[in-house]
Design an enzyme around this catalytic site. Sequence first.
Site, short mmCIF file in Angstrom:
data_model
loop_
_atom_site.label_atom_id
_atom_site.label_comp_id
_atom_site.label_asym_id
_atom_site.label_seq_id
_atom_site.Cartn_x
_atom_site.Cartn_y
_atom_site.Cartn_z
N ASP A 171 79.18 40.86 8.60
CA ASP A 171 80.07 40.79 9.75
C ASP A 171 81.37 41.57 9.52
O ASP A 171 82.29 41.07 8.88
CB ASP A 171 80.36 39.32 10.04
CG ASP A 171 81.20 39.12 11.29
OD1 ASP A 171 81.55 40.12 11.93
OD2 ASP A 171 81.51 37.96 11.60
N ASP A 214 82.72 45.02 15.88
CA ASP A 214 82.38 43.73 15.30
C ASP A 214 80.87 43.55 15.22
O ASP A 214 80.22 43.28 16.23
CB ASP A 214 83.01 42.65 16.19
CG ASP A 214 82.70 41.24 15.71
OD1 ASP A 214 82.20 41.09 14.58
OD2 ASP A 214 82.96 40.31 16.48
#
Length: 366
Positions: free
Chosen positions: A239, A50
């Site tokens: 992201d 992530d």
Amino acid sequence: PHPLSSRFNSRPVAKRATNGDVPLTNYNADLWYGSIKVGTPPETYTVVFDTGSSDLCEFSQEFLPSDDCGFTCDGHKSYDPDSSSSAKDTGEPFLLTYASGQTAGEQYFDVGSVGGHKVNNQSVGAAYLYSPQFSEYDYPPDGLSGLAFREISEFEGSPLFETLSESGQLPESAMGFKLSTTPGDSKLLVGGTNTSLYRSDTLTYIPVTTQGYWEVELGSISRLGQEVDGSDDIPAIIDTGTTLVITSDSVAQSYYANISNATAHTEDGYTYWTIPCNMMNSSVPTFTLGDHSFTVSPQTFNLGPEDTNSTDCMVGIASSSEMDFTIVGDVFLQNVYAVFDYAQTRVLRVNRDGSPEPTFETEDFS
Ligand SMILES: *[C@@H]1O[C@H](CO)[C@@H](O)[C@H](O)[C@H]1NC(C)=O
Ligand SMILES: *[C@@H]1O[C@H](CO)[C@@H](O)[C@H](O)[C@H]1NC(C)=O
Ligand SMILES: *[C@@H]1O[C@H](CO)[C@@H](O)[C@H](O)[C@H]1NC(C)=O
Ligand SMILES: *[C@@H]1O[C@H](CO)[C@@H](O)[C@H](O)[C@H]1NC(C)=O
Ligand SMILES: *[C@@H]1O[C@H](CO)[C@@H](O)[C@H](O)[C@H]1NC(C)=O
Ligand SMILES: *[C@@H]1O[C@H](CO)[C@@H](O)[C@H](O)[C@H]1NC(C)=O
């Protein structure tokens, strides 16, 4: 055993080169995850890599005092610091809140590896509580590996990729992501970029403006060649851990204003949109980043019919009233090869297959 077998056994085995390749598994076009190893002896865990967060969280059965956890932690492999001879307890608690859930526990240091690259002293959160959003049905991997910068980490130590970079063992201080819904096609390269997945003459470098998240300036969002009101020069976070593109309510309203019958659905502070499925081709966004524009394919923009037999489809730009920036998530990233480059903190763009009209553009965020 055959008498000759010992000869083969005693032959030196060629040491498999560490190339940093980490195959990723896609779940529901929603999240992508791969394996890391933690502890002594090393145990394998699956994590979402992530870039939108900075901490490495592992669920740990060791800390299971609550009924909640007993239920929500089913199906995840647990990290047990007592079984790892290299685990060091810091005694520090943690509480991490993501858009998609919460986890709490205690911080450890332990050894680990990703893509064959080893780290000696990695901070690992052993969680004793997972919120329901991390249940195995919504979230098949065990944990999450945050790959943003230490500036936004809640932990004492550095995020995994910074620890790795600082160890000096990586050929290049960069990570390359290819995200796809085609089984076997998604991969992360730790320590470089996979040159067979993009065309190096089409790289675009986009500087990180604030080190914390992978934050860059988004030039604009447009549709059918028309720039969307209010979408120019806004901060954007690249992201891999967020499925959609999430922008401000005003940009989303401008975006959908010209699409006939686009409908907003507000839920828990987020607004999702549906459009007639047959409008998909003319509804896709183009993101301008650096000096290149990247158009999202109708396949990745379309999240599927709203209900069974519905002729309205959910689409990939959502919004939140709390946002004055844009999170550029997987709906976009599936269309590029994304490189997160710690050494030069830049983004680059590349074409995948060398054809003049690439079907798969590539982008590098670093
Ligand atoms: C690069 O990608 C190709 C095609 O998927 C794959 O065969 C190769 O092993 C990858 N190389 C590395 C270093 O990951
Ligand atoms: C591990 O890293 C932490 C934080 O950087 C540091 O305080 C600790 O001394 C390190 N431990 C070892 C054994 O290197
Ligand atoms: C929306 O429509 C208006 C009026 O036709 C036009 O001026 C504007 O450029 C359009 N915006 C987009 C993003 O298509
Ligand atoms: C929009 O909705 C109206 C009324 O339901 C319908 O007649 C029209 O065909 C719809 N347009 C599109 C593009 O789906
Ligand atoms: C969308 O574009 C694809 C590929 O060009 C085409 O096959 C399809 O028919 C188009 N769909 C609509 C509804 O126009
Ligand atoms: C969807 O359409 C099929 C075929 O027309 C029908 O059998 C089914 O009941 C419909 N489902 C719903 C939820 O409307």
